[in-house]
Design a protein around this motif. Structure first.
Motif, short mmCIF file in Angstrom:
data_model
loop_
_atom_site.label_atom_id
_atom_site.label_comp_id
_atom_site.label_asym_id
_atom_site.label_seq_id
_atom_site.Cartn_x
_atom_site.Cartn_y
_atom_site.Cartn_z
N GLN A 78 -1.82 -3.20 -12.00
CA GLN A 78 -1.72 -2.44 -10.75
C GLN A 78 -0.28 -2.03 -10.47
N ALA A 79 0.64 -2.96 -10.74
CA ALA A 79 2.04 -2.73 -10.39
C ALA A 79 2.64 -1.55 -11.16
N GLU A 80 2.25 -1.36 -12.42
CA GLU A 80 2.82 -0.26 -13.19
C GLU A 80 2.45 1.09 -12.58
N SER A 81 1.18 1.23 -12.20
CA SER A 81 0.74 2.47 -11.57
C SER A 81 1.42 2.67 -10.22
N PHE A 82 1.55 1.59 -9.46
CA PHE A 82 2.18 1.65 -8.15
C PHE A 82 3.66 2.03 -8.28
N TYR A 83 4.32 1.43 -9.25
CA TYR A 83 5.74 1.71 -9.49
C TYR A 83 5.96 3.17 -9.91
N ASN A 84 5.09 3.67 -10.78
CA ASN A 84 5.20 5.07 -11.21
C ASN A 84 4.99 6.02 -10.03
N ASN A 85 4.10 5.65 -9.12
CA ASN A 85 3.88 6.44 -7.92
C ASN A 85 5.13 6.43 -7.04
N PHE A 86 5.77 5.26 -6.97
CA PHE A 86 7.02 5.13 -6.21
C PHE A 86 8.08 6.08 -6.76
N LEU A 87 8.25 6.11 -8.07
CA LEU A 87 9.21 7.02 -8.70
C LEU A 87 8.87 8.47 -8.42
N GLU A 88 7.57 8.79 -8.49
CA GLU A 88 7.13 10.16 -8.25
C GLU A 88 7.46 10.59 -6.81
N GLN A 89 7.24 9.68 -5.86
CA GLN A 89 7.54 10.00 -4.46
C GLN A 89 9.04 10.18 -4.23
N LEU A 90 9.85 9.36 -4.90
CA LEU A 90 11.31 9.50 -4.81
C LEU A 90 11.73 10.88 -5.32
N ARG A 91 11.17 11.28 -6.44
CA ARG A 91 11.54 12.57 -7.05
C ARG A 91 11.09 13.74 -6.19
N LYS A 92 9.93 13.61 -5.56
CA LYS A 92 9.44 14.68 -4.67
C LYS A 92 10.33 14.81 -3.44
N ALA A 93 10.80 13.66 -2.92
CA ALA A 93 11.60 13.67 -1.70
C ALA A 93 13.06 14.05 -1.95
N TYR A 94 13.49 13.94 -3.21
CA TYR A 94 14.89 14.21 -3.53
C TYR A 94 14.93 15.25 -4.66
N LYS A 95 15.75 14.99 -5.69
CA LYS A 95 15.82 15.87 -6.85
C LYS A 95 15.39 15.07 -8.08
N PRO A 96 14.35 15.52 -8.78
CA PRO A 96 13.81 14.75 -9.92
C PRO A 96 14.86 14.37 -10.95
N THR B 260 0.85 -1.19 0.00
CA THR B 260 0.00 0.00 0.00
C THR B 260 0.89 1.24 0.00
N GLN B 261 0.26 2.41 0.07
CA GLN B 261 1.00 3.67 0.11
C GLN B 261 1.93 3.71 1.32
N ARG B 262 1.53 3.06 2.40
CA ARG B 262 2.36 3.04 3.61
C ARG B 262 3.70 2.36 3.33
N GLU B 263 3.67 1.20 2.68
CA GLU B 263 4.90 0.49 2.37
C GLU B 263 5.75 1.27 1.37
N LEU B 264 5.07 1.92 0.42
CA LEU B 264 5.77 2.73 -0.57
C LEU B 264 6.56 3.85 0.10
N GLU B 265 5.91 4.58 0.98
CA GLU B 265 6.57 5.70 1.64
C GLU B 265 7.71 5.23 2.54
N HIS B 266 7.51 4.09 3.19
CA HIS B 266 8.57 3.52 4.02
C HIS B 266 9.82 3.22 3.18
#
Length: 207
Positions: free
Chosen positions: A101-119, A38-44
């Motif tokens: 489902q995984a493709e959307s989840f993975y893209n969200n993971f990349l988006e969160q990485l870029r938001k938390a760091y430098k795109p 879920t989003q929780r595991e992604l953010e972790h």
């Protein structure tokens, strides 16, 4: 969710003989997404990857700095085979999140990485493609990460596997088999009453 994080001198991804992505010094992350993430595991996982201290500081002290501290790059590659469960010697991927489902989840993971760091410092491969990943491991240093919720109770794991296998069996079942099941008594001790499917198609995916 599982990740294999490697400290690299350089890394790149090639698809069909063409290099589509590359980084210099930094981290190469192979990411495996499970059915229950879920989003929780992604953010972790985003926090862990970006704050993992696998680099030396200015004085040469090891295990002191993260990829963000050093302003290095990160190359992410989707790797559903990390969710493999061996059945004898045969890999089974029922615990991997389905492709749609995984493709959307993975893209969200990349988006969160870029938001938390430098795109511009976050690179990735090509989801679902047959890739060659070239990694020059620096050390070597390889760290395995797993989100807390990915550690499943064995009974729950079996339940999830059976649910997936029932879906596969239902898709391939012929009418005569269906009618036999309705008329034949089911014995919980009879192996034929199991929801396991011999010819599962999900385990035959190419990496």
């Amino acid at each position: 969710m599982k990740a294999i994080v490697q400290r690299v001198a350089q890394a790149s991804v090639t698809v069909g003989g063409e290099q589509i992505s590359s980084i210099g010094r930094g981290l190469c992350v192979l990411l495996g997404i499970s059915l229950e993430d879920t989003q929780r595991e992604l953010e972790h996982m985003v926090r862990k990857i970006l704050n993992l201290r696998v680099f030396e500081d200015e004085s040469g002290k090891h295990w002191s700095k993260s990829v963000m501290d050093k302003q290095y790059e990160v190359l992410c590659v989707s790797q559903f085979t990390l969710q493999c469960i061996l059945k004898g010697n045969k890999p089974d991927y029922h615990m991997a999140m389905p492709t749609e489902q995984a493709e959307s989840f993975y893209n969200n993971f990349l988006e969160q990485l870029r938001k938390a760091y430098k795109p511009e410092l976050i690179k990735d491969g090509k989801f679902g493609a047959y890739m060659q990943v070239h990694i020059q491991n620096d050390g070597p240093v390889t760290i395995e990460l797993e989100s807390p919720a990915a550690t499943v109770d064995p009974k729950q794991l079996t339940k999830l596997e059976k649910q997936q296998q029932r879906k596969e069996k239902t898709r391939t079942k012929v009418p005569s088999e269906s009618s036999r099941e309705r008329t034949a008594p089911r014995n919980k001790d009879d192996p034929s009453a199991s929801s396991g499917a011999e010819g599962d198609v999900s385990s035959e995916r190419e990496p």
